[in-house]
Design a protein around this motif. Structure first.
Motif, short mmCIF file in Angstrom:
data_model
loop_
_atom_site.label_atom_id
_atom_site.label_comp_id
_atom_site.label_asym_id
_atom_site.label_seq_id
_atom_site.Cartn_x
_atom_site.Cartn_y
_atom_site.Cartn_z
N UNK A 265 0.60 -1.00 -0.11
CA UNK A 265 0.38 -0.12 0.34
C UNK A 265 0.95 0.86 0.15
N UNK A 266 1.75 1.29 0.81
CA UNK A 266 2.99 2.30 1.40
C UNK A 266 3.48 2.56 -0.56
N UNK A 267 4.19 2.24 -1.10
CA UNK A 267 4.30 1.89 -2.55
C UNK A 267 3.71 2.19 -3.53
N UNK A 268 2.51 1.68 -3.76
CA UNK A 268 1.06 2.23 -4.52
C UNK A 268 0.75 4.18 -4.16
N UNK A 286 8.11 0.56 -11.14
CA UNK A 286 7.65 1.37 -10.43
C UNK A 286 9.37 1.43 -9.13
N UNK A 287 9.29 -0.13 -9.22
CA UNK A 287 10.74 0.12 -8.10
C UNK A 287 11.88 0.60 -9.07
N UNK A 288 12.13 0.76 -10.00
CA UNK A 288 13.24 1.88 -10.29
C UNK A 288 13.00 3.51 -9.72
N UNK A 289 11.46 3.66 -10.25
CA UNK A 289 11.26 5.04 -9.92
C UNK A 289 11.23 5.44 -8.77
N UNK A 290 10.66 4.79 -7.28
CA UNK A 290 11.01 5.34 -5.47
C UNK A 290 12.15 4.87 -5.60
N UNK A 291 13.08 3.98 -6.11
CA UNK A 291 14.27 3.90 -5.96
C UNK A 291 15.19 5.70 -6.09
N UNK A 292 14.87 5.68 -7.69
CA UNK A 292 15.55 6.91 -8.20
C UNK A 292 15.25 8.08 -7.33
N UNK A 293 13.65 8.42 -7.01
CA UNK A 293 13.06 8.90 -6.23
C UNK A 293 13.62 8.93 -5.07
N UNK A 294 14.22 8.24 -4.03
CA UNK A 294 13.90 8.42 -2.86
C UNK A 294 16.19 8.94 -2.96
N UNK A 295 16.52 8.13 -3.69
CA UNK A 295 18.34 8.08 -3.20
C UNK A 295 18.39 7.52 -2.58
N UNK A 296 17.94 5.76 -2.11
CA UNK A 296 17.88 5.03 -0.86
C UNK A 296 18.81 4.55 -1.38
N UNK A 297 19.87 3.52 -0.97
CA UNK A 297 20.30 2.91 -1.02
C UNK A 297 19.70 1.57 -2.06
#
Length: 403
Positions: A265-268, A286-297
């Protein structure tokens, strides 16, 4: 004793309501609630508004949180139901899980800085958890967090409202002064965590004042600076009351955390739209988008069908993912009071077939950037517990990360 795991900061008193469809339908009529009123994004300025928000979430099968303007509305809402008093908060439930699994009997303690300290915290906190209260002893008022969980396939009718819940989920309702103004003790707690290997950081989803949140970020960075260089920091995410604050927290903490963990739910919620969580291509994007956006390792995402790690060191996360997934599955089927034997029995339950297929395909697509494990097939569970699954998953991760 040796403390290898530390946690902070959220602790709260939960009123876990016992679901009663008759009560729900009676209150729909008592408050004269209509189908076209059901929305999740309204101001929660009355008990009636709490009912509207809860019904809107249940209709969509989405979990969420609501912060009423008046704390008394929480008590009034809860008074319609029977309920059990438990302790909540990501860090607190994670600490309780480790105690349940016998972590303390192995010669280790966990350390926890709480955000409240009252009669229920004193009574229910396990002895193996070394607790640093974030408030003075005199500050002992209880601000209950109301938790209403609903099973899937429940028909709810009243006035012109008539729907069947698509899946099990929960809504949490609170106006908790201690959660709205999370106390953080960077110097005092910082001196206690210099030798720990893993730090679990709960989210700041209930903070609704920007200045308070800014202070939390400054104090959190100061606290984490006391950790040794190779300590692993995990931030368990949440669906924020003020959504823009979630992006701000990620921006402020990305450089000092190693893992950002969230549920489906939090991912979406992060991307503002629903996806098919069994579609590997959709999840990959979505994984690629969110990781790039957040900048987390590294990201960890846990769902009803699978759990995965994506990013740096993902291939080394399998044991942690398995620990989190087994813990959450055990709570789902056994509730709050499960034992080590229940945890061990969960390991033997077969995996979900659709989860197996999803993981195989996602790992084919992303290679060593991802580690994905299927969830257990819990379709046989008649009375599941859906509150606290993310917190329990987070606690289950921790011992795997020690290794």
């Amino acid at each position: 004793m040796s403390e290898r795991i530390a946690m902070g900061f959220h602790t709260c008193v939960d009123y876990e309501l016992v679901w009663d469809t008759t009560v729900i339908e009676e209150q729909i009529k008592a408050f004269d609630i209509r189908a076209d009123e059901l929305r999740m994004d309204i101001e929660v300025d009355s008990e009636r508004a709490i009912w509207i928000v809860c019904l809107a979430h249940f209709k969509e099968g989405i979990g969420g949180e609501a912060v009423p303007l008046e704390p008394e509305d929480c008590e009034r809402f809860a008074s319609h139901f029977e309920y059990k008093v438990t302790l909540g908060g990501t860090a607190t439930r994670a600490a309780i899980l480790l105690d349940r699994l016998g972590y303390g009997t192995l010669g280790y303690e966990t350390m926890l800085q709480t955000s409240c300290y009252n009669e229920h915290v004193k009574r229910l906190m396990p002895k193996s958890v070394r607790t640093l209260p974030g408030v003075d002893e005199e500050h002992n008022k209880v601000y209950p967090h109301i938790v209403l969980q609903c099973r899937g396939g429940v028909r709810i009718r009243g006035n012109d409202i008539d729907f069947v819940t698509p899946r099990e989920n929960r809504i949490m309702v609170s106006r908790d002064f201690d959660s709205l103004n999370i106390p953080i003790l960077p110097e005092k707690f910082g001196k206690m965590i210099t030798d720990v290997d893993v730090f679990l950081l709960g989210c700041f989803s209930e903070v609704i004042d920007k200045e308070v949140l800014k202070g939390c970020m400054e104090k959190t960075r100061a606290l984490l600076s006391h950790l040794k260089k190779d300590a692993v920091v995990v931030l368990e995410d949440g669906c924020y009351v003020r959504k823009e604050f979630r992006y701000y927290v990620h921006e402020q903490l990305a450089s000092v955390i190693d893992v950002l963990s969230m549920n489906e739910d939090e991912l979406q919620d992060y991307i503002g739209r629903r996806i098919n969580i069994l579609d590997p291509q959709a999840v990959k994007e979505v994984l690629e988008n969110v990781r790039e956006s957040t900048g987390v390792k590294t990201m960890i995402v846990h769902s009803a069908a699978w759990a995965l790690a994506y990013g740096e060191n993902a291939s080394g996360m399998r044991e942690a993912l398995e620990g989190g997934s087994i813990a959450a599955a055990t709570r789902f089927r056994m509730g709050d009071g499960f034992k080590v034997e229940d945890y061990e029995a969960t390991k033997k339950i077969k995996d979900k077939a659709e989860g197996i297929r999803f993981c195989e395909e996602l790992e084919r697509m992303l290679g060593n950037k991802v580690c994905c494990i299927p969830s257990k097939d819990l379709s046989f569970v008649e009375h599941p517990t859906v509150v606290g699954l993310g917190d329990t998953f987070a606690g289950g991760l921790l011992t795997g990360l020690l290794h």
